[in-house]
Design a protein around this motif. Sequence first.
Motif, PDB file in Angstrom:
ATOM      1  N   MET A  84     -10.943 -26.595  -5.797  1.00 35.04           N
ATOM      2  CA  MET A  84     -10.076 -27.135  -4.752  1.00 35.04           C
ATOM      3  C   MET A  84      -9.120 -26.037  -4.295  1.00 35.04           C
ATOM      4  SD  MET A  84     -11.088 -30.332  -4.627  1.00 35.04           S
ATOM      5  CE  MET A  84      -9.812 -31.392  -3.951  1.00 35.04           C
ATOM      6  N   THR A  85      -8.916 -25.933  -2.984  1.00 33.03           N
ATOM      7  CA  THR A  85      -8.038 -24.881  -2.482  1.00 33.03           C
ATOM      8  C   THR A  85      -7.454 -25.293  -1.141  1.00 33.03           C
ATOM      9  OG1 THR A  85      -7.892 -22.508  -2.015  1.00 33.03           O
ATOM     10  CG2 THR A  85      -9.842 -23.641  -1.201  1.00 33.03           C
ATOM     11  N   ASN A  86      -6.418 -24.597  -0.747  1.00 33.26           N
ATOM     12  CA  ASN A  86      -5.834 -24.716   0.579  1.00 33.26           C
ATOM     13  C   ASN A  86      -5.424 -23.295   0.953  1.00 33.26           C
ATOM     14  OD1 ASN A  86      -3.951 -24.959   2.771  1.00 33.26           O
ATOM     15  ND2 ASN A  86      -3.558 -27.090   2.197  1.00 33.26           N
ATOM     16  N   LEU A  87      -5.866 -22.823   2.100  1.00 33.49           N
ATOM     17  CA  LEU A  87      -5.572 -21.457   2.512  1.00 33.49           C
ATOM     18  C   LEU A  87      -4.076 -21.155   2.474  1.00 33.49           C
ATOM     19  CD1 LEU A  87      -6.769 -18.805   3.688  1.00 33.49           C
ATOM     20  CD2 LEU A  87      -6.469 -19.821   5.970  1.00 33.49           C
ATOM     21  N   ALA A  88      -3.256 -22.181   2.713  1.00 32.86           N
ATOM     22  CA  ALA A  88      -1.806 -21.987   2.721  1.00 32.86           C
ATOM     23  C   ALA A  88      -1.238 -21.680   1.344  1.00 32.86           C
ATOM     24  CB  ALA A  88      -1.115 -23.221   3.299  1.00 32.86           C
ATOM     25  N   ALA A  89      -2.022 -21.904   0.273  1.00 34.25           N
ATOM     26  CA  ALA A  89      -1.553 -21.569  -1.075  1.00 34.25           C
ATOM     27  C   ALA A  89      -1.262 -20.076  -1.201  1.00 34.25           C
ATOM     28  CB  ALA A  89      -2.581 -22.001  -2.114  1.00 34.25           C
ATOM     29  N   ASN A  90      -1.922 -19.247  -0.385  1.00 36.39           N
ATOM     30  CA  ASN A  90      -1.647 -17.810  -0.399  1.00 36.39           C
ATOM     31  C   ASN A  90      -0.209 -17.520   0.029  1.00 36.39           C
ATOM     32  OD1 ASN A  90      -4.245 -17.160  -1.212  1.00 36.39           O
ATOM     33  ND2 ASN A  90      -5.006 -16.930   0.885  1.00 36.39           N
ATOM     34  N   LEU A  91       0.285 -18.270   1.006  1.00 35.72           N
ATOM     35  CA  LEU A  91       1.673 -18.096   1.437  1.00 35.72           C
ATOM     36  C   LEU A  91       2.635 -18.533   0.343  1.00 35.72           C
ATOM     37  CD1 LEU A  91       3.950 -17.528   3.424  1.00 35.72           C
ATOM     38  CD2 LEU A  91       3.563 -19.815   4.411  1.00 35.72           C
ATOM     39  N   VAL A  92       2.354 -19.661  -0.294  1.00 34.27           N
ATOM     40  CA  VAL A  92       3.223 -20.157  -1.360  1.00 34.27           C
ATOM     41  C   VAL A  92       3.320 -19.118  -2.472  1.00 34.27           C
ATOM     42  CG1 VAL A  92       3.578 -21.985  -3.059  1.00 34.27           C
ATOM     43  CG2 VAL A  92       2.647 -22.561  -0.796  1.00 34.27           C
ATOM     44  N   ARG A  93       2.181 -18.543  -2.829  1.00 37.01           N
ATOM     45  CA  ARG A  93       2.175 -17.541  -3.896  1.00 37.01           C
ATOM     46  C   ARG A  93       2.928 -16.273  -3.485  1.00 37.01           C
ATOM     47  NH1 ARG A  93      -2.608 -16.689  -3.907  1.00 37.01           N
ATOM     48  NH2 ARG A  93      -2.610 -14.656  -2.882  1.00 37.01           N
ATOM     49  N   SER A  94       2.693 -15.781  -2.271  1.00 32.94           N
ATOM     50  CA  SER A  94       3.361 -14.553  -1.833  1.00 32.94           C
ATOM     51  C   SER A  94       4.861 -14.757  -1.685  1.00 32.94           C
ATOM     52  CB  SER A  94       2.757 -14.063  -0.510  1.00 32.94           C
ATOM     53  OG  SER A  94       1.470 -13.498  -0.730  1.00 32.94           O
ATOM     54  N   ALA A  95       5.276 -15.972  -1.289  1.00 29.41           N
ATOM     55  CA  ALA A  95       6.713 -16.256  -1.206  1.00 29.41           C
ATOM     56  C   ALA A  95       7.346 -16.217  -2.588  1.00 29.41           C
ATOM     57  CB  ALA A  95       6.938 -17.604  -0.540  1.00 29.41           C
ATOM     58  N   THR A  96       6.603 -16.638  -3.598  1.00 29.60           N
ATOM     59  CA  THR A  96       7.110 -16.604  -4.973  1.00 29.60           C
ATOM     60  C   THR A  96       7.175 -15.174  -5.508  1.00 29.60           C
ATOM     61  OG1 THR A  96       6.186 -18.798  -5.415  1.00 29.60           O
ATOM     62  CG2 THR A  96       6.709 -17.434  -7.322  1.00 29.60           C
ATOM     63  N   GLU A  97       6.147 -14.388  -5.206  1.00 27.24           N
ATOM     64  CA  GLU A  97       6.038 -13.042  -5.774  1.00 27.24           C
ATOM     65  C   GLU A  97       6.725 -11.966  -4.935  1.00 27.24           C
ATOM     66  OE1 GLU A  97       1.877 -12.377  -6.246  1.00 27.24           O
ATOM     67  OE2 GLU A  97       1.636 -13.930  -7.800  1.00 27.24           O
ATOM     68  N   HIS A  98       6.817 -12.178  -3.620  1.00 26.33           N
ATOM     69  CA  HIS A  98       7.355 -11.139  -2.725  1.00 26.33           C
ATOM     70  C   HIS A  98       8.374 -11.720  -1.745  1.00 26.33           C
ATOM     71  CE1 HIS A  98       3.935  -8.879  -4.265  1.00 26.33           C
ATOM     72  NE2 HIS A  98       3.109  -9.801  -3.802  1.00 26.33           N
ATOM     73  N   GLY A  99       9.177 -12.658  -2.200  1.00 26.31           N
ATOM     74  CA  GLY A  99      10.051 -13.406  -1.311  1.00 26.31           C
ATOM     75  C   GLY A  99      10.937 -12.575  -0.416  1.00 26.31           C
ATOM     76  N   ASP A 100      11.484 -11.460  -0.921  1.00 21.44           N
ATOM     77  CA  ASP A 100      12.433 -10.665  -0.142  1.00 21.44           C
ATOM     78  C   ASP A 100      11.747  -9.632   0.754  1.00 21.44           C
ATOM     79  OD1 ASP A 100      14.526 -12.021  -1.304  1.00 21.44           O
ATOM     80  OD2 ASP A 100      14.809 -10.543  -2.908  1.00 21.44           O
ATOM     81  N   ARG A 101      10.454  -9.486   0.618  1.00 22.23           N
ATOM     82  CA  ARG A 101       9.741  -8.500   1.441  1.00 22.23           C
ATOM     83  C   ARG A 101       9.458  -9.059   2.838  1.00 22.23           C
ATOM     84  NH1 ARG A 101       7.230  -4.026  -0.734  1.00 22.23           N
ATOM     85  NH2 ARG A 101       7.345  -3.774  -2.998  1.00 22.23           N
ATOM     86  N   GLY A 102       9.367  -8.160   3.808  1.00 22.62           N
ATOM     87  CA  GLY A 102       9.039  -8.586   5.157  1.00 22.62           C
ATOM     88  C   GLY A 102       7.616  -9.098   5.235  1.00 22.62           C
ATOM     89  N   ALA A 103       7.452 -10.242   5.862  1.00 22.47           N
ATOM     90  CA  ALA A 103       6.124 -10.830   6.052  1.00 22.47           C
ATOM     91  C   ALA A 103       5.636 -10.642   7.483  1.00 22.47           C
ATOM     92  CB  ALA A 103       6.146 -12.316   5.709  1.00 22.47           C
ATOM     93  N   VAL A 104       6.518 -10.922   8.431  1.00 21.47           N
ATOM     94  CA  VAL A 104       6.172 -10.850   9.855  1.00 21.47           C
ATOM     95  C   VAL A 104       7.324 -10.182  10.595  1.00 21.47           C
ATOM     96  CG1 VAL A 104       5.653 -12.187  11.928  1.00 21.47           C
ATOM     97  CG2 VAL A 104       4.774 -12.949   9.722  1.00 21.47           C
TER      98      VAL A 104
END
Length: 500
Positions: free
Chosen positions: A1-21
């Motif tokens: 089971m997966t949701n493509l948006a889980a990648n954003l949730v994970r990156s926000a946890t691991e790289h929250g202060d880094r620029g995304a966009v």
Amino acid sequence: MTNLAANLVRSATEHGDRGAVRLDDAVLTYTDLHAGAAAVAGMLVDRGVKPGDRVGLVLPNVPAFPILFYGSLLAGAAVVPMNPLLKAREVEYYLTDSGMSLVFGWDGGGDAVAEAATSVGIDSVVVGAMGPSPEQLTGTPVTDAVERADDDTAVILYTSGTTGQPKGAELTHHNLDTNCRTSAETLIEIGPDDVVMGCLPLFHVFGLTCGLNASVASGACLTLIPRFDAGKALQVIGRDEVTVFEGVPTMYAGMLHHDSAGSADVSSLRTCISGGSAMPVEIMKAFEDAFGCIILEGYGLSETSPVASFNQPGRDRKPGSIGFEVRGCEMKVVDDDGNEVGVDEPGEIAIRGENVMKGYWGRPEATAESIPDGWFRTGDVATKDADGYYTIVDRKKDLIIRGGYNVYPREIEEALYEHPAVAEAAVIGIKHSELGEEVGAAVAFKPGESAEPDDVRAFVKERVAAYKYPRHVWTVDELPKGPTGKILRREVHAPEGTGD
């Protein structure tokens, strides 16, 4: 089971202060992007959008796009991206065909979205470049991705519709997640320290997968250009220290021939990748010489999420080739009966693997026709050499048959690009009463350059077989292009009176 948006949730946890966009001076960190997407998801739930419902996005490359895209996915909806240049009648077709629940437009896009939504009888929401306003964000934010099955539809991408009405390719969460990871991990090789140029339109599969989704899955920063401009792209590469440039051939040609090319700071570039259409070898060589960064050419389609083959890092590169199969994908070259052809023999590319679409939305017959035996028929003619590298010969539908001989437009275009004055070229078939078709070529010249059509014709005649060279050559200021900058042969027409 997966949701493509889980990648954003994970990156926000691991790289929250880094620029995304990034868009010029505006920067969203991964924490910002996740918070914005969560708020959008809450708004959609509050408006009655359920998992599996279709939500439309009609926006250019502005931060609102990734906010709305991931917000829709967090809520479990399937996203239908659309070109913001579409007129109301065209938007109405997409809304109706997909059975959309709600559509987002942007405040710089005119009234087309609202007009189409009203006609169909669904809600439309107009947002600014940075996303919805606080007043629009009703409901409780949804911070965790709604669980979806691997084969649930995440995105419906409408194909260009060269014949008949556009068809919606259903790409699943598994299709898009695996393809963006394959792109990020084995082709582009990006990580949190990379800056990826986001000038490919995000409503198109190349920019969506290799740009946005691959960046988010890797914690990299995507710096956006709302609409491609060669001078702006060169400026942004230097300003933001872009390490990865992704584009179509006309973008590389545009930067190569721009007035500022010689003075631009491109020292940060590490990797350039090209797709969307065949890269003329002369453009590739000239760009690499001028910018000191090799171009890796690949191949894919909307129906394959898109990446299917690539000249891959760490392996021998063959200029003019689209490389070999990527991870999780199988390819072969077949005849009209589906039988695999021999080495260096032309045939149609067929693809099977984790990247191939679920099918065409609401069109089981079209799906069965395009995937008759588990292998997706691409309509592209190619050869496969003894080393396993594929080379595109041409689109099956673009083949010119002159007096019983096959003429592939791309081969003739390659010869035209060798002419020192030619910037763009498109070769088409022109009806002929005796030969069936004659070969014609439209050319646009580089700034400050020119040549007589007869001289261009003679130049090509020296380089190809007698039956192949274009008997008709005419000049244009610019060739018609699609949203990614791909030259559209089907919209190239010979001047009135051309032919027999």
